[in-house]
Enzyme design. Structure first.
Site, short mmCIF file in Angstrom:
data_model
loop_
_atom_site.label_atom_id
_atom_site.label_comp_id
_atom_site.label_asym_id
_atom_site.label_seq_id
_atom_site.Cartn_x
_atom_site.Cartn_y
_atom_site.Cartn_z
CB SER A 16 10.27 6.37 9.16
OG SER A 16 9.92 5.97 10.47
CD GLU B 218 13.52 -0.53 9.61
OE1 GLU B 218 12.67 -0.11 10.41
OE2 GLU B 218 14.40 0.20 9.13
CB CYS C 294 3.21 7.57 2.87
SG CYS C 294 3.61 6.28 4.05
CG HIS D 50 7.24 4.48 18.86
ND1 HIS D 50 6.79 5.69 18.37
CD2 HIS D 50 7.33 3.66 17.78
CE1 HIS D 50 6.62 5.59 17.07
NE2 HIS D 50 6.95 4.39 16.67
CB SER E 26 10.01 4.14 15.05
OG SER E 26 9.58 4.49 13.76
CB CYS F 97 6.34 -2.44 16.07
SG CYS F 97 8.04 -2.03 15.63
CB CYS G 297 3.21 -1.60 13.41
SG CYS G 297 3.32 -1.23 11.66
CD GLU H 120 -1.49 -0.51 3.56
OE1 GLU H 120 -1.99 -1.62 3.78
OE2 GLU H 120 -1.82 0.51 4.17
CB CYS I 234 1.49 1.59 9.29
SG CYS I 234 2.32 3.11 9.49
CB CYS J 253 7.13 -5.14 8.48
SG CYS J 253 8.47 -4.35 9.40
N1 SAH Z 1 9.67 0.44 9.73
C1 SAH Z 1 9.84 1.84 9.75
C2 SAH Z 1 8.92 2.62 8.83
C3 SAH Z 1 7.46 2.23 8.74
S1 SAH Z 1 6.32 2.70 9.98
C4 SAH Z 1 9.73 2.37 11.16
O1 SAH Z 1 9.48 1.58 12.07
O2 SAH Z 1 9.97 3.55 11.39
C5 SAH Z 1 6.16 4.42 9.97
C6 SAH Z 1 5.84 4.98 11.34
O3 SAH Z 1 4.49 4.67 11.77
C7 SAH Z 1 6.74 4.43 12.44
O4 SAH Z 1 7.15 5.46 13.28
C8 SAH Z 1 5.82 3.48 13.15
O5 SAH Z 1 6.29 3.21 14.43
C9 SAH Z 1 4.52 4.23 13.10
N2 SAH Z 1 3.34 3.43 13.41
C10 SAH Z 1 3.09 2.15 13.12
N3 SAH Z 1 1.89 1.77 13.60
C11 SAH Z 1 1.37 2.84 14.21
C12 SAH Z 1 0.17 3.09 14.92
N4 SAH Z 1 -0.75 2.14 15.11
N5 SAH Z 1 -0.02 4.33 15.41
C13 SAH Z 1 0.90 5.30 15.23
N6 SAH Z 1 2.05 5.13 14.60
C14 SAH Z 1 2.29 3.91 14.10
#
Ligand code: SAH
Length: 346
Positions: free
Chosen positions: A191, A160, A105, A216, A214, A116, A119, A92, A333, A112
């Site tokens: 990212s 990633e 984006c 968090h 990321s 996480c 996600c 997507e 995402c 992936c």
């Molecule tokens: N793998 C990379 C890039 C893809 S995700 C990464 O981890 O950075 C892009 C961003 O969206 C990341 O910061 C990820 O942590 C965040 N993300 C994923 N799921 C999310 C959610 N449910 N709410 C808010 N941010 C989220």
């Protein structure tokens, strides 16, 4: 498939390929220009001889990312695409409309591997890496569909990017080429969940894109509870690699912090985050978490988000609250692909 995907190659790589095919090097630029305009059919490349076009058809191909489904948000015009790849995998991409232009984006992998917990992209695991050409073609396809130039790119779709470093770096070179999409490094944000060795590798390449981390969470114990990668690299190692990136590129780092109610949104978290980042050339992006039904994560209310932001501001750390885009169309995402896969299985 042995045939080479031309759209995954830089100008130099196409030139090398032509030389190996006993063709003239200068044709490389011509071919690069055609394919990075979205031309898929060799017979449309009118400045190439018929014999070269036939040779290209035999030995190469041009990847084709097709629109499988498209959703447009009634709220803000955010457009979400489900794409079909040559091997029938689904990924997507999203286009967001800002005052300063269109931001795309894009995904860097099918699925992936990072795991996480918040996600949706990772719930089905990693299927495969995308090739550079499949990243380029997401942009070309969206641009053609919308009929307007895409001026900014964020690598924040599924996957990633630093787990697919070679193709991602090729993508960065191709997209930045003035004979291609010609999108400046400063208009590109990568990212990452924080792969320390690859952050250093990227820094050494000195491609001055924006790097977003990321984060968090502000300590290892908390971070490990949502991000398995935190078991591999400590926050300390991560911050050191970011400092290395800043020293090499002079670029400000963005730390992404998804606020989850009752988990990482307390005053003590904001204070700990402030201490962690104090004095660093950085910026914090506060993201109210997009709730994932399976996990029961909720976003804090706006008052609590602002309170968190204020604590950072008082410590001199710049922090913005990310505006939600396309909340009516599953724009976060991996949500749309996941829905699609679930429906397929029914
Ligand atoms: N793998 C990379 C890039 C893809 S995700 C990464 O981890 O950075 C892009 C961003 O969206 C990341 O910061 C990820 O942590 C965040 N993300 C994923 N799921 C999310 C959610 N449910 N709410 C808010 N941010 C989220």
């Amino acid at each position: 498939m042995d045939k080479k995907d031309l759209l995954s190659l830089t100008v130099e790589e196409i030139e090398e390929l032509l030389i190996s095919m006993n063709e003239k090097k200068f044709r490389g630029k011509q071919i690069f220009e055609w394919i990075n305009k979205g031309v898929k059919n060799f017979d449309d490349m009118t400045n190439l001889s018929k014999s070269l076009r036939e040779k290209l058809k035999e030995n190469t191909y041009i990847t084709n990312v097709q629109i499988k489904e498209k959703l447009i948000s009634d709220i803000d015009g955010t457009t979400k695409y489900l794409f079909l790849l040559d091997d029938y995998n689904i990924i997507e991409g999203v286009v967001m409309k800002y005052k300063h232009g269109l931001t795309a984006c894009i995904s860097t992998q099918v699925g992936c591997a990072m795991g996480c917990t918040f996600c949706a992209s990772t719930l089905e695991g990693l299927v495969r890496n995308l090739r550079a050409g499949e990243m380029i073609d997401q942009i070309l396809t969206m641009q053609e569909d919308i009929g307007e130039r895409i001026s900014n790119i964020v690598l924040m779709g599924s996957g990633e990017p630093l787990n697919n470093l070679k193709e991602t770096v090729n993508f960065l070179k191709i997209v930045n080429d003035e004979k291609g999409l010609n999108i400046g490094n400063r208009h590109i944000t990568l990212s990452t969940s924080g792969l320390v060795p690859q952050i250093k590798e990227l820094a050494d390449l000195q491609i001055p894109i924006n790097l977003a981390i990321s984060l968090h969470a502000s300590n290892d114990d908390l971070r490990k509870r949502t991000m398995p990668i935190a078991k591999k690299y400590s926050i300390n190692e991560l911050i050191n690699s970011c400092q290395y990136y800043i020293n090499k590129t002079n670029r400000r780092i963005t730390f992404e912090y998804a606020l989850i109610k009752g988990f990482n949104d307390r005053d003590q978290d904001a204070n700990e985050l402030s201490n962690l980042l104090k004095g660093m050339l950085c910026h914090v992006n506060l993201i109210p978490v997009n709730s994932v039904e399976e996990r029961g994560y909720m976003k804090p209310n706006m008052k609590d988000i602002k309170r968190f932001q204020n604590i950072l501001h008082k410590s001199g750390i710049e922090a913005t609250i990310r505006r939600e885009m396309g909340s009516d169309i599953n724009a976060a995402c991996g949500q749309l692909r996941r829905k699609y896969l679930q429906n397929e299985q029914k």
